[in-house]
Design an enzyme around this catalytic site. Sequence first.
Site, PDB file in Angstrom:
ATOM      1  N   PHE A 138      25.373  21.737  11.983  1.00  0.00           N
ATOM      2  CA  PHE A 138      24.455  21.720  10.843  1.00  0.00           C
ATOM      3  C   PHE A 138      24.932  20.661   9.873  1.00  0.00           C
ATOM      4  CE2 PHE A 138      22.880  22.855   6.655  1.00  0.00           C
ATOM      5  CZ  PHE A 138      21.541  23.086   6.918  1.00  0.00           C
ATOM      6  N   LYS A 144      29.781  21.069  -1.517  1.00  0.00           N
ATOM      7  CA  LYS A 144      29.996  22.487  -1.806  1.00  0.00           C
ATOM      8  C   LYS A 144      31.072  22.754  -2.861  1.00  0.00           C
ATOM      9  CE  LYS A 144      28.006  24.560   2.350  1.00  0.00           C
ATOM     10  NZ  LYS A 144      26.918  25.283   1.675  1.00  0.00           N
ATOM     11  N   ASP A 199      32.297  16.036   9.131  1.00  0.00           N
ATOM     12  CA  ASP A 199      31.515  16.736   8.116  1.00  0.00           C
ATOM     13  C   ASP A 199      32.347  17.931   7.651  1.00  0.00           C
ATOM     14  OD1 ASP A 199      29.867  18.509   6.758  1.00  0.00           O
ATOM     15  OD2 ASP A 199      28.136  18.198   8.060  1.00  0.00           O
TER      16      ASP A 199
END
Length: 399
Positions: free
Chosen positions: A139, A253, A224
Amino acid sequence: MSASNDWIARADRRIMKTYGRYPLVAVRGEGCRLWDADGKGYLDFLAGVAVNNLGHCHPKVVAALQQQATQLLHCSNYYHIPSQIELAEILCEHSFGERVFFCNSGAEANEAAIKLARKFSREKHGEERYEVITAVASFHGRTIATISATGQEKVKAGFSPMLPGFKYVPFGDIEALRAALTPSSCAVMLEPIQGEGGVNVPPPGYLRAVRELCDQNGLVLIYDEVQVGCGRTGKLFAHQHEGVEPDLMTLAKALAGGPPIGALVAREEHAATLGPGTHGSTFGGNPLVTAAGVAAMKVLLEDGVLENCVTMGEYLRGRLEEMKSRYGFAREVRGQGLILGMELSIEGGEIVKTALERGLLINCTVGSVLRFVPPLTVTRAEIDEALEILDGILAEIEN
């Protein structure tokens, strides 16, 4: 009508229904606790989906925001921003990186990485180099480019055609990756641990083998670390467990302890590809969020948070393993540090709903993996409290 129900009714009239929201109206947070509009408290083991790594409203992050808000909220990137420079220095000092580009989210950071990898590869190897290889169950975001990079069909439904130039291989299978290489390959983009894909950990040596394969074929290696970076696994960045460095790394995040921020960290050789006019972001790295980022990073590095993550991660994993041994529908516990998943042989959605009703916030990925990403400041007592709630729910299912 309760205060929560009033807010929910108002939301139903005006907010786009892009989320399957739970009936919780969050109004206040502190540490590992969240309170709703009716005053009910919750143990937050979702932490804003691994954003609140320092817990809700960490006092040093709040103080940095308050101070910066009195001085300068926004400044164009046409000019130099001290807190942005300081945050870039911290990231480079504690990583492989030599340059940083700031943006607003993980998807934006991954977009920047894809653009850089393609431009770098074409300049170095020729026009045919454009294809990015990613992993099944990965993702990487919700933009057209990042859903094209994502190895999950459900996030692509209804948005065709996808951006061309992406290929997907099974995560952890180095031979499948080797077989996928073509003269068009320019980069490999991986999460060191897949979060949304079910908390999937690659086999030992996989990341090193990928690094060697990229070196042998002139490929850009992108990690990532949007979800697993910033201390989530017990080290500042997840790839550091393997001692293998990428060429590019994306962060977001938890980087600023709550405020929205993204970053692309790069080696000098690769960063030079993006010169003036090739990429940008109006709000990326603005004074407010980077002041929070500096404070958050200093807390991570100086206040024992990483050590607590390791200790509490081992404790939580041990408790989950013990719980798994008592329930026949619990298949596996996996993860690292304080990103842990319990795979079930049953659907997990109702467990999440019941947990919320009883004051525990967790979530479920890929339908059957309960995911636990509490703040890295979580205590043993809070883990015990959370698992007492979960154990009671699982016992009711077993019986």
